[in-house]
Motif scaffolding. Structure first.
Motif, mmCIF file in Angstrom:
data_model
loop_
_atom_site.group_PDB
_atom_site.id
_atom_site.type_symbol
_atom_site.label_atom_id
_atom_site.label_comp_id
_atom_site.label_asym_id
_atom_site.label_seq_id
_atom_site.Cartn_x
_atom_site.Cartn_y
_atom_site.Cartn_z
ATOM 1 N N ASP A 1 12.215 -32.793 -51.179
ATOM 2 C CA ASP A 1 10.970 -32.508 -51.903
ATOM 3 C C ASP A 1 11.002 -33.031 -53.350
ATOM 4 O O ASP A 1 12.052 -33.097 -53.979
ATOM 5 C CB ASP A 1 10.752 -30.984 -51.923
ATOM 6 N N GLU B 1 11.041 -34.746 -56.936
ATOM 7 C CA GLU B 1 11.820 -35.852 -57.515
ATOM 8 C C GLU B 1 13.091 -36.133 -56.722
ATOM 9 O O GLU B 1 13.614 -37.251 -56.758
ATOM 10 C CB GLU B 1 12.168 -35.553 -58.981
ATOM 11 N N LYS C 1 12.672 -39.088 -54.655
ATOM 12 C CA LYS C 1 12.391 -40.397 -55.277
ATOM 13 C C LYS C 1 13.690 -41.055 -55.749
ATOM 14 O O LYS C 1 13.832 -41.413 -56.912
ATOM 15 C CB LYS C 1 11.441 -40.216 -56.477
ATOM 16 N N GLY D 1 2.530 -36.486 -55.512
ATOM 17 C CA GLY D 1 2.741 -37.787 -56.146
ATOM 18 C C GLY D 1 4.127 -38.356 -55.881
ATOM 19 O O GLY D 1 4.299 -39.580 -55.802
ATOM 20 N N THR E 1 -1.807 -34.840 -51.397
ATOM 21 C CA THR E 1 -2.099 -33.440 -51.039
ATOM 22 C C THR E 1 -2.052 -32.513 -52.245
ATOM 23 O O THR E 1 -2.374 -31.338 -52.129
ATOM 24 C CB THR E 1 -1.101 -32.939 -49.979
ATOM 25 N N SER E 2 -1.587 -33.017 -53.397
ATOM 26 C CA SER E 2 -1.614 -32.213 -54.631
ATOM 27 C C SER E 2 -2.773 -32.734 -55.487
ATOM 28 O O SER E 2 -3.207 -33.882 -55.323
ATOM 29 C CB SER E 2 -0.300 -32.355 -55.405
ATOM 30 N N LYS F 1 0.582 -48.084 -58.894
ATOM 31 C CA LYS F 1 1.965 -48.014 -59.381
ATOM 32 C C LYS F 1 2.785 -47.239 -58.366
ATOM 33 O O LYS F 1 2.424 -46.119 -57.991
ATOM 34 C CB LYS F 1 2.021 -47.281 -60.714
ATOM 35 N N SER G 1 -3.357 -24.616 -50.108
ATOM 36 C CA SER G 1 -1.980 -24.105 -50.107
ATOM 37 C C SER G 1 -1.214 -24.495 -51.378
ATOM 38 O O SER G 1 -0.065 -24.099 -51.553
ATOM 39 C CB SER G 1 -1.235 -24.633 -48.873
HETATM 40 N N1 LIG Z 1 2.108 -43.752 -59.492
HETATM 41 C C1 LIG Z 1 1.447 -43.215 -60.489
HETATM 42 O O1 LIG Z 1 0.567 -43.819 -61.097
HETATM 43 C C2 LIG Z 1 1.762 -41.804 -60.865
HETATM 44 C C3 LIG Z 1 0.924 -41.112 -61.742
HETATM 45 C C4 LIG Z 1 1.203 -39.787 -62.022
HETATM 46 C C5 LIG Z 1 2.304 -39.167 -61.446
HETATM 47 N N2 LIG Z 1 3.111 -39.884 -60.599
HETATM 48 C C6 LIG Z 1 4.279 -39.246 -59.966
HETATM 49 O O2 LIG Z 1 3.825 -38.158 -59.190
HETATM 50 C C7 LIG Z 1 4.810 -37.137 -59.167
HETATM 51 C C8 LIG Z 1 4.154 -35.833 -59.575
HETATM 52 O O3 LIG Z 1 3.175 -35.527 -58.609
HETATM 53 P P1 LIG Z 1 2.970 -34.026 -58.095
HETATM 54 O O4 LIG Z 1 2.639 -33.178 -59.242
HETATM 55 O O5 LIG Z 1 2.084 -34.080 -56.925
HETATM 56 O O6 LIG Z 1 4.472 -33.620 -57.718
HETATM 57 P P2 LIG Z 1 5.215 -33.454 -56.310
HETATM 58 O O7 LIG Z 1 4.951 -34.558 -55.410
HETATM 59 O O8 LIG Z 1 6.634 -33.182 -56.664
HETATM 60 O O9 LIG Z 1 4.521 -32.139 -55.730
HETATM 61 C C9 LIG Z 1 4.658 -30.902 -56.399
HETATM 62 C C10 LIG Z 1 4.994 -29.799 -55.397
HETATM 63 O O10 LIG Z 1 3.824 -29.488 -54.668
HETATM 64 C C11 LIG Z 1 4.115 -29.476 -53.264
HETATM 65 N N3 LIG Z 1 2.871 -29.785 -52.577
HETATM 66 C C12 LIG Z 1 2.193 -30.944 -52.548
HETATM 67 N N4 LIG Z 1 1.032 -30.768 -51.905
HETATM 68 C C13 LIG Z 1 0.975 -29.489 -51.505
HETATM 69 C C14 LIG Z 1 0.016 -28.693 -50.818
HETATM 70 N N5 LIG Z 1 -1.154 -29.208 -50.422
HETATM 71 N N6 LIG Z 1 0.299 -27.404 -50.599
HETATM 72 C C15 LIG Z 1 1.483 -26.851 -51.020
HETATM 73 N N7 LIG Z 1 2.398 -27.529 -51.699
HETATM 74 C C16 LIG Z 1 2.149 -28.844 -51.935
HETATM 75 C C17 LIG Z 1 5.228 -30.489 -53.106
HETATM 76 O O11 LIG Z 1 5.948 -30.280 -51.908
HETATM 77 C C18 LIG Z 1 6.040 -30.213 -54.367
HETATM 78 O O12 LIG Z 1 6.912 -29.130 -54.169
HETATM 79 C C19 LIG Z 1 5.895 -37.559 -60.130
HETATM 80 O O13 LIG Z 1 6.965 -38.111 -59.395
HETATM 81 C C20 LIG Z 1 5.227 -38.644 -60.968
HETATM 82 O O14 LIG Z 1 6.130 -39.590 -61.472
HETATM 83 C C21 LIG Z 1 2.850 -41.162 -60.298
#
Ligand SMILES: NC(=O)c1ccc[n+]([C@@H]2O[C@H](COP(=O)([O-])OP(=O)(O)OC[C@H]3O[C@@H](n4cnc5c(N)ncnc54)[C@H](O)[C@@H]3O)[C@@H](O)[C@H]2O)c1
Length: 351
Positions: free
Chosen positions: A63, A65, A68, A97, A121-122, A134, A164
């Motif tokens: 899950d 980071e 990644k 993400g 999904t977030s 990116k 969720s």
């Molecule tokens: N590529 C880009 O342009 C860009 C831009 C911003 C952030 N990012 C990257 O995105 C990541 C951050 O994204 P994030 O905040 O989604 O973090 P994440 O992917 O770590 O998700 C956060 C938590 O939410 C949980 N989760 C996700 N969807 C869920 C759902 N529907 N229900 C319950 N739990 C859920 C995940 O399992 C995780 O534990 C970082 O790695 C960052 O570097 C990339």
């Protein structure tokens, strides 16, 4: 259903739908194999996807980071090789993400680039990570240091995923939505100011509107500067101090939480220069804190944060550059800030 087109190295649709499985399956047409990448922390029910004619391969990674990493990517490459993935096959990232960044980079690097679809999904994934092309993973030397610009062939957003999502991750995603309001679309601020995480959870039309507006802001900026030369810099509003705080706090804060503090700091810098009014400055504090986001940071951290500011992507040579506002919806670049201005603004956000 709403479709926003993003014009990057290819033009692709971001589709807001209430039936993500149906929408995603459209992209399976003519694909012999589809690799679905999900995380151990969260995966939706994938059973409906198994009805398609394509071979479905599901790969589950650690899950957040922890997924990644080069170790996970190496396993993923070997797994794609063992399953015989070819250039005409498809990779799909379904998750936050972290998953869409990993899936996108696996797609960018496998066979020098195959197609992929993002199903964020977030909230942070929907409004930020999945849009813009990116992709990447982390290195031992920092976050997102290994990566590629490789746009998906489509992004599928279904707000039912948010049910969720934890309140904390919901609020962290709202920081990026609110940022889009400040830099480009003040209507976002009006809507965000009259809601909370709870009320947005119960108002699907309103959260859909906010996501649509935030994605449109990002899509417009990306279309003008896909490879992040200068114009795309505006998306980093709040991120200069935000990134420094994330590093200092060893990523214990959510990205959106660190950005929230960074937004208030950038607003303090602008207010001190008379670029925004005290009301506009206060608006930063009131909207962000109404979502439970932090707007202050430890006073004693400042000497450690200062050198980290110079590491930021917006630093050129030894000059620290900040994206700031010159009124709501208007951005400027501040490059000539004195140490006294940087210190004074930090003092005003110190706790
Ligand atoms: N590529 C880009 O342009 C860009 C831009 C911003 C952030 N990012 C990257 O995105 C990541 C951050 O994204 P994030 O905040 O989604 O973090 P994440 O992917 O770590 O998700 C956060 C938590 O939410 C949980 N989760 C996700 N969807 C869920 C759902 N529907 N229900 C319950 N739990 C859920 C995940 O399992 C995780 O534990 C970082 O790695 C960052 O570097 C990339």
């Amino acid at each position: 259903m709403t479709v926003i087109l993003v014009k990057a190295e290819r033009t692709y649709p971001v589709t807001l739908t209430n039936s993500w499985t149906l929408e995603l399956q459209r992209s399976f047409a003519d694909r012999t194999r589809v690799a679905v990448i999900v995380s151990e922390g969260y995966s939706p029910d994938l059973s409906e996807l198994r009805d398609s004619d394509s071979e479905l391969h599901v790969f589950t990674v650690p899950d957040g980071e922890d997924g990644k990493t080069i170790a996970t990517l190496t396993k993923l490459w070997n797994w794609l090789g063992a399953a015989g993935f070819t250039r005409s096959d498809l990779i799909v990232g379904i998750g936050g993400g972290a998953i869409t960044d990993l899936a996108g980079f696996a797609a960018a690097s496998w066979l020098r680039g195959i197609d992929w679809v993002a199903v964020p999904t977030s909230l942070a994934g929907m409004v930020d990570a999945s849009v813009g092309g990116k992709t990447g993973i982390n290195s031992d030397y920092g976050k997102n240091l290994i990566g590629a610009f490789h746009s998906p062939v489509g992004v599928v957003i279904d707000t039912s995923f948010l049910q969720s999502l934890s309140d904390r991750d919901f609020a962290a995603g709202m920081a990026e939505v609110i940022k889009c309001g400040f830099i480009s679309d003040p209507k976002i601020l009006d809507v965000a100011a009259s809601h909370s995480v709870d009320s947005l959870r119960n108002s699907p039309d309103v959260i859909t509107e906010l996501i649509q507006r935030a994605v449109s802001v990002k899509a417009q900026v990306v279309a003008s500067d896909f490879k992040e030369n200068l114009a795309r810099e505006v998306l980093n509003y709040g991120h200069t101090l935000g990134h420094a705080i994330e590093i200092h706090a060893k990523y214990q804060l959510r990205h959106g939480e660190a950005v929230a503090i960074g937004l208030v700091y950038a607003a303090e810098l602008a207010a001190a220069r008379g670029l925004i009014s005290s009301t506009e400055l206060d608006l930063h504090r009131s909207i962000l804190s109404s979502y439970g986001l932090p707007i202050t940071f430890e006073r004693q951290a400042w000497p450690k944060l200062l050198p980290l500011l110079a590491l930021d992507k917006k630093a050129r040579g030894n000059t620290v550059r900040f994206v700031a506002l010159n009124g709501i919806g208007k951005t400027v670049r501040l490059e000539d800030l004195t140490s006294a201005e940087l210190d004074a603004a930090y003092e005003r956000i110190s706790s």
